[in-house]
Design an enzyme around this catalytic site. Structure first.
Site, PDB file in Angstrom:
ATOM      1  N   ASN A  21       0.838  -1.211   0.000  1.00 51.57           N
ATOM      2  CA  ASN A  21       0.000   0.000   0.000  1.00 51.57           C
ATOM      3  C   ASN A  21       0.865   1.249   0.000  1.00 51.57           C
ATOM      4  O   ASN A  21       0.553   2.233  -0.680  1.00 51.57           O
ATOM      5  CB  ASN A  21      -0.959  -0.005   1.191  1.00 51.57           C
ATOM      6  CG  ASN A  21      -2.178  -0.870   0.935  1.00 51.57           C
ATOM      7  OD1 ASN A  21      -3.071  -0.487   0.195  1.00 51.57           O
ATOM      8  ND2 ASN A  21      -2.184  -2.065   1.512  1.00 51.57           N
ATOM      9  N   ILE A  99      -1.725  -2.436  18.078  1.00 54.41           N
ATOM     10  CA  ILE A  99      -2.905  -1.832  18.712  1.00 54.41           C
ATOM     11  C   ILE A  99      -2.432  -0.472  19.238  1.00 54.41           C
ATOM     12  O   ILE A  99      -1.360  -0.381  19.851  1.00 54.41           O
ATOM     13  CB  ILE A  99      -3.384  -2.700  19.899  1.00 54.41           C
ATOM     14  CG1 ILE A  99      -3.676  -4.135  19.447  1.00 54.41           C
ATOM     15  CG2 ILE A  99      -4.559  -2.033  20.606  1.00 54.41           C
ATOM     16  CD1 ILE A  99      -5.056  -4.397  18.956  1.00 54.41           C
ATOM     17  N   ASN A 114      -6.696   4.344   8.130  1.00 52.14           N
ATOM     18  CA  ASN A 114      -6.256   2.957   8.087  1.00 52.14           C
ATOM     19  C   ASN A 114      -6.945   2.277   6.906  1.00 52.14           C
ATOM     20  O   ASN A 114      -8.016   2.704   6.476  1.00 52.14           O
ATOM     21  CB  ASN A 114      -6.669   2.247   9.384  1.00 52.14           C
ATOM     22  CG  ASN A 114      -6.202   0.804   9.433  1.00 52.14           C
ATOM     23  OD1 ASN A 114      -5.067   0.489   9.024  1.00 52.14           O
ATOM     24  ND2 ASN A 114      -7.053  -0.084   9.905  1.00 52.14           N
ATOM     25  N   HIS A 116      -8.375  -1.499   5.859  1.00 52.86           N
ATOM     26  CA  HIS A 116      -8.687  -2.791   6.462  1.00 52.86           C
ATOM     27  C   HIS A 116      -9.252  -3.720   5.386  1.00 52.86           C
ATOM     28  O   HIS A 116     -10.115  -3.302   4.603  1.00 52.86           O
ATOM     29  CB  HIS A 116      -9.701  -2.599   7.602  1.00 52.86           C
ATOM     30  CG  HIS A 116      -9.999  -3.877   8.310  1.00 52.86           C
ATOM     31  ND1 HIS A 116      -9.098  -4.472   9.172  1.00 52.86           N
ATOM     32  CD2 HIS A 116     -11.077  -4.697   8.256  1.00 52.86           C
ATOM     33  CE1 HIS A 116      -9.613  -5.600   9.623  1.00 52.86           C
ATOM     34  NE2 HIS A 116     -10.810  -5.764   9.090  1.00 52.86           N
ATOM     35  N   SER A 143     -11.794  -1.504   3.084  1.00 52.94           N
ATOM     36  CA  SER A 143     -12.334  -0.220   3.541  1.00 52.94           C
ATOM     37  C   SER A 143     -11.197   0.684   3.997  1.00 52.94           C
ATOM     38  O   SER A 143     -10.296   0.240   4.714  1.00 52.94           O
ATOM     39  CB  SER A 143     -13.259  -0.420   4.752  1.00 52.94           C
ATOM     40  OG  SER A 143     -14.210  -1.425   4.530  1.00 52.94           O
ATOM     41  N   ASP A 152     -10.441  -1.060  14.259  1.00 55.71           N
ATOM     42  CA  ASP A 152     -11.087  -1.176  12.941  1.00 55.71           C
ATOM     43  C   ASP A 152     -12.492  -0.579  12.926  1.00 55.71           C
ATOM     44  O   ASP A 152     -13.403  -1.094  12.274  1.00 55.71           O
ATOM     45  CB  ASP A 152     -11.119  -2.645  12.476  1.00 55.71           C
ATOM     46  CG  ASP A 152      -9.721  -3.204  12.305  1.00 55.71           C
ATOM     47  OD1 ASP A 152      -8.813  -2.439  11.949  1.00 55.71           O
ATOM     48  OD2 ASP A 152      -9.529  -4.411  12.544  1.00 55.71           O
TER      49      ASP A 152
HETATM   50  C1  GRF Z   1      -3.278  -4.969   3.973  1.00 53.64           C
HETATM   51  O1  GRF Z   1      -3.991  -6.142   3.705  1.00 53.64           O
HETATM   52  C2  GRF Z   1      -4.123  -4.011   4.751  1.00 53.64           C
HETATM   53  O2  GRF Z   1      -5.465  -4.111   4.438  1.00 53.64           O
HETATM   54  C3  GRF Z   1      -3.868  -4.428   6.166  1.00 53.64           C
HETATM   55  O3  GRF Z   1      -2.527  -4.819   6.199  1.00 53.64           O
HETATM   56  C4  GRF Z   1      -2.116  -5.238   4.909  1.00 53.64           C
HETATM   57  C5  GRF Z   1      -0.899  -4.444   4.528  1.00 53.64           C
HETATM   58  O4  GRF Z   1      -0.327  -4.876   3.336  1.00 53.64           O
HETATM   59  N1  GRF Z   1      -4.176  -3.348   7.067  1.00 53.64           N
HETATM   60  P1  GRF Z   1       0.936  -4.100   2.730  1.00 53.64           P
HETATM   61  O5  GRF Z   1       2.019  -4.104   3.827  1.00 53.64           O
HETATM   62  O6  GRF Z   1       0.505  -2.730   2.384  1.00 53.64           O
HETATM   63  O7  GRF Z   1       1.353  -4.897   1.542  1.00 53.64           O
END
Ligand code: GRF
Length: 202
Positions: A21, A99, A114, A116, A143, A152
């Site tokens: 991400n 957390i 965030n 999720h 989301s 979350d």
């Molecule tokens: C993703 O699946 C996100 O939804 C969750 O943690 C994961 C992170 O993946 N919160 P990356 O490190 O961005 O590849």
């Protein structure tokens, strides 16, 4: 003043792992689709691959290990001090597997997002893909939400839906959900940067 010019917002991105991400955000910035600048990437794990991604992109990156602190409160205080030194407009949790204490969350209320991997409010917590399969759901997704003290929880900004196929496994489903994450996370940040989110009252 030209109303069309958007000043890039300052992002601090928190990671613990792969950072795909983070990469999507980096790519959207470099192709001028996102008026933002990542001023720091911070990981609680020294071996997070996302740190390599930051390095490759020439972005300041830091490790702040939770193992060096006696408890959550002390770690979160140190993390807050580190983050605030970069004067960010928005904090991005991108696979940051911690957390967070209420004090920390309150400090960044309406300024921390965030992503999720579920269609919240469904499947808060872990193993979301398997849980969607086990429940026999026809669709799943991801989301982006503002972070509030409850895990979350918090106002949803954007969601993307992925149909569940008969032969899906948690892995195949996760892969398709990830593709959507990479699309909607930069988009949610862009909406924030352009002051298009109702909750962003400043
Ligand atoms: C993703 O699946 C996100 O939804 C969750 O943690 C994961 C992170 O993946 N919160 P990356 O490190 O961005 O590849």
């Amino acid at each position: 003043m030209n109303q069309d010019v958007v000043t890039p917002i300052r992002l601090v991105v928190l990671i613990s792992g792969n950072g795909s991400n983070l990469q999507a955000i980096i790519d959207n910035i470099s192709t001028h689709q996102l008026p933002a600048e990542i001023v720091a990437v911070i990981s609680n794990k020294a071996n997070a691959y996302g740190l390599e991604r930051a390095k490759k992109a020439g972005i300041e990156h830091r490790v702040l290990s939770h193992l060096d602190y006696a408890d959550r409160q002390q770690y979160d205080q140190a993390l807050q001090a580190l983050i605030d030194g970069y004067q960010p407009d928005l904090i991005i949790l991108a696979g940051f597997m911690r957390i967070l204490s209420n004090e920390f969350v309150e400090h960044y209320l309406n300024k921390m997002m965030n992503i999720h991997p579920s269609l919240l409010p469904k499947y808060k917590g872990l193993n979301t893909h398997q849980r969607a399969l086990d429940a026999g759901d026809r669709e799943h997704g991801c989301s982006v939400h503002f972070v509030t003290p409850e895990l979350d929880d918090g106002p949803v900004i954007l969601q993307a839906t992925v149909p569940i196929e008969e032969d899906d496994t948690a892995e195949t489903l996760a892969q398709r959900v990830h593709e959507q994450e990479h699309r909607i996370y930069p988009e949610a940040i862009r909406l924030f940067a352009e002051n298009k989110l109702p909750i962003n009252t400043e």
